[in-house]
Design an enzyme around this catalytic site. Structure first.
Site, PDB file in Angstrom:
ATOM      1  N   CYS A   1       7.597   4.489   4.625  1.00 51.81           N
ATOM      2  CA  CYS A   1       7.996   5.779   5.174  1.00 51.81           C
ATOM      3  C   CYS A   1       6.976   6.842   4.846  1.00 51.81           C
ATOM      4  O   CYS A   1       5.988   6.602   4.164  1.00 51.81           O
ATOM      5  CB  CYS A   1       9.374   6.161   4.642  1.00 51.81           C
ATOM      6  SG  CYS A   1       9.398   6.547   2.886  1.00 51.81           S
TER       7      CYS A   1
ATOM      8  N   CYS B   1       1.777   9.594  -5.285  1.00 49.38           N
ATOM      9  CA  CYS B   1       0.388   9.456  -5.741  1.00 49.38           C
ATOM     10  C   CYS B   1       0.373   8.609  -6.996  1.00 49.38           C
ATOM     11  O   CYS B   1       1.064   8.912  -7.977  1.00 49.38           O
ATOM     12  CB  CYS B   1      -0.214  10.835  -6.022  1.00 49.38           C
ATOM     13  SG  CYS B   1      -1.892  10.756  -6.709  1.00 49.38           S
TER      14      CYS B   1
ATOM     15  N   CYS C   1       4.571  14.752   1.391  1.00 48.42           N
ATOM     16  CA  CYS C   1       4.850  14.308   2.762  1.00 48.42           C
ATOM     17  C   CYS C   1       3.549  13.903   3.443  1.00 48.42           C
ATOM     18  O   CYS C   1       2.591  14.685   3.476  1.00 48.42           O
ATOM     19  CB  CYS C   1       5.541  15.437   3.532  1.00 48.42           C
ATOM     20  SG  CYS C   1       5.740  15.057   5.304  1.00 48.42           S
TER      21      CYS C   1
END
Length: 448
Positions: free
Chosen positions: A390, A395, A403
């Protein structure tokens, strides 16, 4: 009429025919005489000089010079008191380019003309013969060969005088005279300036040496002044749009002021140095001194500031080590190498080394790929590639959420709220871009 009266009438007639630079009369008491300078008429001819390479060598070198004017044949004469009724004029013939044998033959020819016309005025016949028939009489109608201009054979004719000091001075003297006489004739002739279209005497004009196009000095002075002031010294060419002849420095010097000519000389020197492949300017901005290059070692050593530098990259000389590439220069190097011809590629490989070229190609390719397929974490700037899953990213370096669509950082407590807020650009786009068979619970976030 008496001899005295006949002499006076003859000399008056000759002075009215010839310019005073050609025919001059002198009188010392009762002795009357004069001088006649004959500029021998030259058709399309050449002066041909043949000389041996060295003593005993059978090979010959031919030097051929095209001239329009030759030094004059000079007739010096004195009129006896009983001329023309009884005695001929006493005379000598002198010349720089005719040898004594040839001059003696001319003397004897003048004697023969007198014998055929004894008792009559003879000076006009002599001057006409010398000016118009000398070359034909001596057999010099097509080519003048000065090889034997100094004939070693003895000539007993005392009236024949070769008026030059040495054989070595003969050709320079002939060529200098041709140049001076051509300029003198140019200054006496009228020309139409091709810039202002006014008729001007040659003394008020200049002639471009390579093309012979003529312009008035006033127009050329303005032209040279504008070009030098703008730094266009290579543009001091003939104004004719189909001509590329350049003005000679002496012509420029004669027309512009001293300050402008100094600028012209400096710019001309600068241009000449720029065109020399073995000259480079010292890379130090405060120096810029011309440096002779050592092509074998790629090293330049400035004689002014003692700076030793690499002639390829212009940094401090680094011996045989490849030139360094700046951190931001690999992409530029890659583009330059890929667009270069084979010769330029070899030069770049010599300058930077093949390993550096390979590194530039690889790194530039990687950077381009990253720009196309990866994004930077908004938290730490790490490059991240999204393989699948998704659009909520994690990170792997700083563990922050963001996003993938708008690259904004997400709440650590509820990162998915960002994708369900009404009015948000990312509303209901959590799974946008996923394949139909992807499992939305699996996220693979890669860190580079």
């Amino acid at each position: 009429m008496t001899d005295t009266e006949l002499q006076a009438d003859e000399l008056l007639a000759l002075t009215s025919i010839y310019d005073d630079t050609i025919f001059a009369v002198s009188q010392d008491g009762e002795d009357v005489g004069g001088q006649f300078l004959s500029n021998v008429h030259l058709p399309d001819m050449t002066i041909k000089i043949v000389s041996r390479r060295e003593k005993g060598d059978t090979n010959l070198i031919e030097e051929v010079h095209q001239v329009k004017f030759l030094p004059p044949v000079i007739l010096n004469f004195q009129l006896p008191v009983d001329y023309p009724s009884c005695s001929p004029p006493q005379f000598t013939l002198s010349c720089k380019w005719l040898n004594r044998k040839q001059l003696a033959a001319l003397c004897h020819k003048l004697d023969a003309i007198w014998e055929e016309n004894k008792g009559n005025e003879i000076l006009f016949m002599w001057t006409s013969f010398i000016a118009e028939e000398t070359l034909e009489f001596l057999g010099l109608e097509s080519t003048i060969d000065l090889t034997n201009a100094f004939d070693s054979r003895k000539v007993t004719e005392s009236r024949a005088i070769q008026d030059i000091g040495s054989k070595d001075r003969l050709i320079p003297t002939v060529l200098d005279y041709d140049k001076q006489e051509e300029q003198r004739q140019f200054e006496k002739t009228m020309f139409q300036c091709k810039v202002c279209f006014l008729d001007r005497q040659g003394s008020s004009c200049i002639k471009f040496l390579d093309c012979d196009h003529v312009y008035c000095k006033e127009c050329m002075k303005d032209y040279f002044t504008v070009q030098i002031a703008e730094g266009n010294v290579t543009a001091l060419s003939c104004p004719d749009d189909k001509c590329e002849s350049q003005a000679h420095p002496s012509q420029v010097k004669a027309l512009v002021n001293e300050e402008l000519y100094d600028k012209y000389e400096n710019l001309l020197l600068q241009t000449s140095l720029d065109m020399m492949v073995d000259i480079m300017y010292c890379p130090r901005p405060a120096c810029q001194y011309p440096v002779m290059l050592d092509r074998e070692s790629n090293m330049g050593s400035c004689p002014s500031c003692s700076y030793a530098f690499c002639t390829l990259c212009k940094l401090v000389f680094h011996g045989k080590s490849p030139c360094r590439v700046k951190a931001d220069g690999f992409k530029k190097l890659r583009e330059e190498y890929l667009n270069a011809d084979e010769e330029t590629k070899r030069f770049l490989e010599k300058k930077y080394g093949k390993k550096t070229i390979e590194q530039a190609l690889e790194e530039a390719f990687t950077n381009e790929w990253m720009e196309s397929f990866a994004k930077q974490c908004p938290g730490c700037g790490a490059q991240i590639q999204k393989m699948d899953g998704c659009n909520k990213m994690t990170c792997m370096k700083c563990r922050s959420y963001f996003c993938w669509l708008c690259m904004s950082e997400l709440s650590r407590n509820n990162p998915y709220k960002h994708f369900s807020q009404p009015g948000s650009d990312c509303n209901n786009r959590l799974f946008e871009g996923m394949e139909e068979d992807d499992d939305f619970d699996i996220e693979e976030d890669l860190f580079f």
